[in-house]
Scaffold this active site. Structure first.
Site, PDB file in Angstrom:
ATOM      1  N   GLU A  61       0.837  -1.347  -0.040  1.00  0.00           N
ATOM      2  CA  GLU A  61      -0.015  -0.070  -0.138  1.00  0.00           C
ATOM      3  C   GLU A  61       0.851   1.281  -0.041  1.00  0.00           C
ATOM      4  OE1 GLU A  61      -3.481  -0.219   2.661  1.00  0.00           O
ATOM      5  OE2 GLU A  61      -3.249   1.778   3.130  1.00  0.00           O
ATOM      6  N   ASP A  62       1.773   1.212   0.723  1.00  0.00           N
ATOM      7  CA  ASP A  62       2.645   2.520   0.959  1.00  0.00           C
ATOM      8  C   ASP A  62       3.970   2.533   0.419  1.00  0.00           C
ATOM      9  OD1 ASP A  62       0.561   3.496   2.614  1.00  0.00           O
ATOM     10  OD2 ASP A  62       1.321   2.799   4.421  1.00  0.00           O
TER      11      ASP A  62
END
Ligand code: ZN
Length: 183
Positions: A61-62
């Site tokens: 996600e990051d």
């Protein structure tokens, strides 16, 4: 400790190396990933794949990590859990938050464990050193949203659920104290 866990910690540390938490101390991001794994371990969860997924849960996600990269290094079980926990960042934030509540009921047992650990770790951080610029209302709303997500997770680990509930209640007391009018 299984070597795979150290490799997951090393991989996550490398991927998150330029990221900081949004607290006043600008804590390195990896502290969060390690804390999530530790919360699970502290209640007696020793499954290596689940703990690896906890260490890696925010990498796709990051960071620039791909699901293929995770499955090659850590296997499809670990990457599968991480992908269950990866929000679609092309969606608006409010929609992502709503979907977390809705999709919590579909999580596998392992992904549910990591999701609860993640919420506990974030709630602990809000109590001790909240994200810079977050009002008390926003902090409390995070707790209430987390409760809504966690309550939809099926077959919860009892010890972990207890830690979640205790942290939730500690937060509510903390907010009430901070709202109390000063004499
Ligand atoms: Zn997280």
């Amino acid at each position: 400790m299984p070597l795979q866990l150290l490799h997951a910690a090393q991989f996550a540390a490398e991927k998150h190396k330029h990221q900081r938490r949004r607290d006043s101390a600008e804590t390195p991001y990896i502290n969060h990933s390690i804390r999530v794994a530790a919360i699970l371990n502290e209640v007696g969860i020793y499954h290596t794949g689940v703990l690896c997924a906890a260490l890696l849960h925010d990498t796709v996600e990051d960071t620039d990590t791909s699901p293929e990269e995770l499955s090659e290094r850590f296997g499809s079980d670990v990457s599968g859990i991480v992908m269950e926990l990866t929000d679609d960042k092309s969606l608006p934030k409010a929609e992502r938050k709503r979907l977390q509540v809705e999709h919590a009921s579909d999580l596998s047992y392992g992904a549910g464990l990591v999701k609860i650990g993640d919420k506990i770790a974030n709630m602990e951080n809000i109590i001790s050193d909240p994200p810079v610029g977050w009002s008390l209302d926003r902090q409390q709303a995070y707790f209430e949203w987390s409760r809504d997500v966690v309550s939809n997770i099926p077959n919860k680990h009892k010890g972990l659920e207890f830690v979640f509930q205790s942290t939730y209640e500690r937060g509510m007391r903390h907010f009430a104290e901070l709202r109390e009018p000063k004499p």
